[in-house]
Write a protein that holds these residues in place. Sequence first.
Motif, PDB file in Angstrom:
ATOM      1  N   ILE A 176      -0.339   7.898 -11.587  1.00 18.84           N
ATOM      2  CA  ILE A 176      -1.412   7.554 -10.657  1.00 18.84           C
ATOM      3  C   ILE A 176      -1.232   6.125 -10.144  1.00 18.84           C
ATOM      4  CG2 ILE A 176      -3.906   7.171 -10.435  1.00 18.84           C
ATOM      5  CD1 ILE A 176      -4.250   9.425 -12.535  1.00 18.84           C
ATOM      6  N   ALA A 177      -0.897   5.208 -11.057  1.00 17.56           N
ATOM      7  CA  ALA A 177      -0.675   3.815 -10.649  1.00 17.56           C
ATOM      8  C   ALA A 177       0.490   3.726  -9.662  1.00 17.56           C
ATOM      9  CB  ALA A 177      -0.407   2.955 -11.888  1.00 17.56           C
ATOM     10  N   ARG A 178       1.553   4.444  -9.943  1.00 10.62           N
ATOM     11  CA  ARG A 178       2.721   4.412  -9.054  1.00 10.62           C
ATOM     12  C   ARG A 178       2.381   4.993  -7.692  1.00 10.62           C
ATOM     13  NH1 ARG A 178       8.044   7.524 -10.943  1.00 10.62           N
ATOM     14  NH2 ARG A 178       6.531   9.227 -10.817  1.00 10.62           N
ATOM     15  N   PHE A 179       1.576   6.064  -7.655  1.00  6.01           N
ATOM     16  CA  PHE A 179       1.204   6.701  -6.388  1.00  6.01           C
ATOM     17  C   PHE A 179       0.460   5.734  -5.482  1.00  6.01           C
ATOM     18  CE2 PHE A 179      -1.757   9.128  -3.742  1.00  6.01           C
ATOM     19  CZ  PHE A 179      -0.873   9.995  -3.107  1.00  6.01           C
ATOM     20  N   TYR A 180      -0.419   4.907  -6.080  1.00  6.81           N
ATOM     21  CA  TYR A 180      -1.226   3.987  -5.288  1.00  6.81           C
ATOM     22  C   TYR A 180      -0.595   2.600  -5.160  1.00  6.81           C
ATOM     23  CZ  TYR A 180      -5.032   7.360  -5.266  1.00  6.81           C
ATOM     24  OH  TYR A 180      -5.791   8.483  -5.057  1.00  6.81           O
ATOM     25  N   MET A 218       0.852  -1.189   0.000  1.00 11.18           N
ATOM     26  CA  MET A 218       0.000   0.000   0.000  1.00 11.18           C
ATOM     27  C   MET A 218       0.887   1.238   0.000  1.00 11.18           C
ATOM     28  SD  MET A 218      -3.131   0.959   2.555  1.00 11.18           S
ATOM     29  CE  MET A 218      -4.337   2.187   2.073  1.00 11.18           C
ATOM     30  N   ASN A 219       0.658   2.119  -0.915  1.00 12.26           N
ATOM     31  CA  ASN A 219       1.490   3.304  -1.075  1.00 12.26           C
ATOM     32  C   ASN A 219       1.405   4.213   0.149  1.00 12.26           C
ATOM     33  OD1 ASN A 219       1.757   6.302  -2.129  1.00 12.26           O
ATOM     34  ND2 ASN A 219       2.933   4.973  -3.505  1.00 12.26           N
ATOM     35  N   LEU A 220       2.570   4.680   0.611  1.00 13.28           N
ATOM     36  CA  LEU A 220       2.595   5.533   1.796  1.00 13.28           C
ATOM     37  C   LEU A 220       1.965   6.892   1.531  1.00 13.28           C
ATOM     38  CD1 LEU A 220       6.119   4.802   3.324  1.00 13.28           C
ATOM     39  CD2 LEU A 220       3.951   3.578   3.622  1.00 13.28           C
ATOM     40  N   GLY A 221       2.023   7.346   0.286  1.00  8.08           N
ATOM     41  CA  GLY A 221       1.357   8.593  -0.050  1.00  8.08           C
ATOM     42  C   GLY A 221      -0.147   8.484   0.116  1.00  8.08           C
ATOM     43  N   THR A 222      -0.698   7.321  -0.254  1.00 11.52           N
ATOM     44  CA  THR A 222      -2.130   7.085  -0.057  1.00 11.52           C
ATOM     45  C   THR A 222      -2.483   7.083   1.423  1.00 11.52           C
ATOM     46  OG1 THR A 222      -2.167   5.731  -2.065  1.00 11.52           O
ATOM     47  CG2 THR A 222      -4.018   5.489  -0.540  1.00 11.52           C
ATOM     48  N   LEU A 223      -1.661   6.401   2.207  1.00 11.41           N
ATOM     49  CA  LEU A 223      -1.873   6.385   3.657  1.00 11.41           C
ATOM     50  C   LEU A 223      -1.872   7.791   4.230  1.00 11.41           C
ATOM     51  CD1 LEU A 223       0.385   3.355   4.606  1.00 11.41           C
ATOM     52  CD2 LEU A 223      -1.992   3.603   5.279  1.00 11.41           C
ATOM     53  N   ALA A 224      -0.886   8.585   3.817  1.00 12.30           N
ATOM     54  CA  ALA A 224      -0.772   9.945   4.338  1.00 12.30           C
ATOM     55  C   ALA A 224      -1.988  10.779   3.961  1.00 12.30           C
ATOM     56  CB  ALA A 224       0.510  10.592   3.808  1.00 12.30           C
ATOM     57  N   GLU A 225      -2.442  10.629   2.717  1.00 14.59           N
ATOM     58  CA  GLU A 225      -3.592  11.410   2.256  1.00 14.59           C
ATOM     59  C   GLU A 225      -4.856  11.026   3.019  1.00 14.59           C
ATOM     60  OE1 GLU A 225      -6.032  12.376  -1.894  1.00 14.59           O
ATOM     61  OE2 GLU A 225      -4.187  11.183  -1.933  1.00 14.59           O
ATOM     62  N   LEU A 226      -5.072   9.735   3.205  1.00 20.22           N
ATOM     63  CA  LEU A 226      -6.269   9.284   3.903  1.00 20.22           C
ATOM     64  C   LEU A 226      -6.247   9.655   5.383  1.00 20.22           C
ATOM     65  CD1 LEU A 226      -6.696   5.749   2.285  1.00 20.22           C
ATOM     66  CD2 LEU A 226      -8.111   7.770   1.884  1.00 20.22           C
ATOM     67  N   GLN A 264     -11.431  13.362 -15.052  1.00 19.78           N
ATOM     68  CA  GLN A 264     -11.890  11.982 -15.159  1.00 19.78           C
ATOM     69  C   GLN A 264     -11.758  11.283 -13.807  1.00 19.78           C
ATOM     70  OE1 GLN A 264      -9.971   9.865 -18.329  1.00 19.78           O
ATOM     71  NE2 GLN A 264     -10.822   7.880 -17.755  1.00 19.78           N
ATOM     72  N   LYS A 265     -12.736  10.445 -13.471  1.00 18.03           N
ATOM     73  CA  LYS A 265     -12.730   9.759 -12.169  1.00 18.03           C
ATOM     74  C   LYS A 265     -12.331   8.309 -12.363  1.00 18.03           C
ATOM     75  CE  LYS A 265     -15.707  12.902 -10.097  1.00 18.03           C
ATOM     76  NZ  LYS A 265     -15.999  13.650  -9.236  1.00 18.03           N
ATOM     77  N   LEU A 266     -11.347   7.892 -11.569  1.00 20.57           N
ATOM     78  CA  LEU A 266     -10.870   6.513 -11.600  1.00 20.57           C
ATOM     79  C   LEU A 266     -11.158   5.832 -10.268  1.00 20.57           C
ATOM     80  CD1 LEU A 266      -7.345   7.065 -13.210  1.00 20.57           C
ATOM     81  CD2 LEU A 266      -9.442   6.321 -14.369  1.00 20.57           C
ATOM     82  N   LYS A 267     -11.565   4.569 -10.341  1.00 17.51           N
ATOM     83  CA  LYS A 267     -11.727   3.780  -9.124  1.00 17.51           C
ATOM     84  C   LYS A 267     -10.380   3.156  -8.771  1.00 17.51           C
ATOM     85  CE  LYS A 267     -14.919   1.104 -10.693  1.00 17.51           C
ATOM     86  NZ  LYS A 267     -15.910  -0.014 -10.713  1.00 17.51           N
ATOM     87  N   ILE A 268      -9.986   3.278  -7.507  1.00 15.56           N
ATOM     88  CA  ILE A 268      -8.698   2.749  -7.038  1.00 15.56           C
ATOM     89  C   ILE A 268      -8.973   1.661  -6.013  1.00 15.56           C
ATOM     90  CG2 ILE A 268      -6.474   3.290  -5.998  1.00 15.56           C
ATOM     91  CD1 ILE A 268      -6.966   4.739  -8.647  1.00 15.56           C
ATOM     92  N   HIS A 326     -10.414   8.552  -7.474  1.00 17.52           N
ATOM     93  CA  HIS A 326      -9.362   9.528  -7.756  1.00 17.52           C
ATOM     94  C   HIS A 326      -9.783  10.381  -8.952  1.00 17.52           C
ATOM     95  CE1 HIS A 326      -5.153  11.026  -7.976  1.00 17.52           C
ATOM     96  NE2 HIS A 326      -5.453  11.140  -9.265  1.00 17.52           N
ATOM     97  N   GLU A 327      -9.774  11.691  -8.765  1.00 14.96           N
ATOM     98  CA  GLU A 327     -10.089  12.603  -9.864  1.00 14.96           C
ATOM     99  C   GLU A 327      -8.800  13.057 -10.520  1.00 14.96           C
ATOM    100  OE1 GLU A 327     -12.204  16.946 -10.551  1.00 14.96           O
ATOM    101  OE2 GLU A 327     -12.927  15.627  -8.934  1.00 14.96           O
ATOM    102  N   VAL A 328      -8.686  12.837 -11.820  1.00 16.53           N
ATOM    103  CA  VAL A 328      -7.455  13.142 -12.549  1.00 16.53           C
ATOM    104  C   VAL A 328      -7.210  14.644 -12.563  1.00 16.53           C
ATOM    105  CG1 VAL A 328      -6.258  12.950 -14.760  1.00 16.53           C
ATOM    106  CG2 VAL A 328      -7.762  11.088 -13.988  1.00 16.53           C
ATOM    107  N   LYS A 329      -5.983  15.028 -12.200  1.00 17.16           N
ATOM    108  CA  LYS A 329      -5.589  16.434 -12.182  1.00 17.16           C
ATOM    109  C   LYS A 329      -4.615  16.723 -13.309  1.00 17.16           C
ATOM    110  CE  LYS A 329      -6.023  16.470  -7.124  1.00 17.16           C
ATOM    111  NZ  LYS A 329      -6.403  15.062  -7.038  1.00 17.16           N
ATOM    112  N   ARG A 330      -4.430  18.003 -13.583  1.00 17.70           N
ATOM    113  CA  ARG A 330      -3.531  18.425 -14.645  1.00 17.70           C
ATOM    114  C   ARG A 330      -2.118  17.875 -14.405  1.00 17.70           C
ATOM    115  NH1 ARG A 330      -3.914  22.305 -18.380  1.00 17.70           N
ATOM    116  NH2 ARG A 330      -5.788  23.172 -17.344  1.00 17.70           N
ATOM    117  N   GLY A 331      -1.525  17.313 -15.432  1.00 16.77           N
ATOM    118  CA  GLY A 331      -0.166  16.800 -15.345  1.00 16.77           C
ATOM    119  C   GLY A 331      -0.083  15.345 -14.931  1.00 16.77           C
ATOM    120  N   GLU A 332      -1.189  14.756 -14.465  1.00 16.04           N
ATOM    121  CA  GLU A 332      -1.154  13.361 -14.045  1.00 16.04           C
ATOM    122  C   GLU A 332      -1.292  12.437 -15.246  1.00 16.04           C
ATOM    123  OE1 GLU A 332      -2.810  13.174  -9.505  1.00 16.04           O
ATOM    124  OE2 GLU A 332      -4.305  13.143 -11.119  1.00 16.04           O
ATOM    125  N   THR A 333      -0.636  11.283 -15.156  1.00  8.41           N
ATOM    126  CA  THR A 333      -0.741  10.249 -16.182  1.00  8.41           C
ATOM    127  C   THR A 333      -1.188   8.956 -15.528  1.00  8.41           C
ATOM    128  OG1 THR A 333       1.542   9.480 -15.892  1.00  8.41           O
ATOM    129  CG2 THR A 333       1.178  11.315 -17.433  1.00  8.41           C
TER     130      THR A 333
END
Length: 395
Positions: A355-359, A276-284, A381-385, A344-351
């Motif tokens: 996004i996959a690497r972040f999660y 589980m990505n630590l960035g996801t943990l921090a955000e949640l 665009q909204k993605l289910k993670i 996850h809502e796609v933001k400017r500059g994201e690919t």
Amino acid sequence: MVLPALKPAIAFPRAEAPAGMIANPSRIDSPKKPSPTPQTASSPAEPDHRFLDLLEKDLDKAVEQPPERRRIQFSKEIVEHPKVRHFIKYYSTSMKSHFKELLTRSGKYMPMIAKVLNEEGLPQELGYLALIESEFVVNTTSPNGAAGLWQFIAPTAKKYGLRIDQWVDERRDPVKSTRAAAAYLKHLHDYYGRWFLATAAYNAGPGSIDKALRQSNAKDFWSIKAKAPLSDETRDFVPKFIAISLIATNPHHYGFHEVRYVPPMDYEEVEVRGSMNLGTLAELAETSLPEIRKLNPALLRNTTPPGKRGYWIKLPTDKAALFLAKVNEEVPEAEPENHPVVTHEVKRGETLFSIARFYGLTVRALMNFNGLTTPQLRIGQKLKILLEGLRRTLP
């Protein structure tokens, strides 16, 4: 909705006088560098047999006490020994500025160490061994590969139950490494039968002590002949340890005034399974990635370890409940119970790759889960993670 497993908050009480330690930390089971302490022809004589017998009695008495009284009360003759006074003077004069900094730093770890050692039947003053070894820097690594608060080399760490692999190095986990150190100290005491030999062996390594005793045909530590391969640092280790313990437990008496200790460790834990990505943990948890990494120094990567075995991640106090509540708020009812999902809502500059690497997911898994046939995304665009790493169990 069933919540992930949650441990209660860990809040270690502040010790009356936690301590920090000397520069140039030594390492477990590895050769020692000469002590930075200046040695002169007028240096006080080595401790004698009576000194060591009294010290052993002081340590044995402390170990035999009930938990609430398990402290070392050094005998007057121990406190006033010329070698001990020599190092007390050194740390409270030449090293005073640095020593005060380490006293300040010690506030974070010494309450935890005292608690663990007490639970393991050892006096908390033995925690000052860690201060000598690492100066309370959990991420330090020696040229010989010794790491963490207690400066374990890998083989010794694994022997005492610490996990070391490409994902985790539990030598850097303050609590787990302290429990391992307590087990190691008790083993050394069982082997040598004397606490002062056990502490010296912790510093120099049992191999060095055994070799010196064997080559000098000595019965005890201070009968080792000068020709034995034992450094001055190791010979001086016991009186240094005593001097450090005396100052650290009563700093005001030795001229250390207005020491502002760092607050003690305080955290909550949530068990996660898989990567589980630590960035996801921090955000949640509504905290920062640096804070997550600071609380979890044993993690070597930006994710929790993969696999079926769960991993308890430390979160800032009062953040675990927020983390769990947010995860469960964002889990659609139609989703399988054991697979929480966030949007996850796609933001400017994201690919798709970023996004996959972040999660902590693969691009293919992310595409398949969202029914995508092309990696092209649009802003908004909204993605289910699928948070596969989150373990949810019965309370």
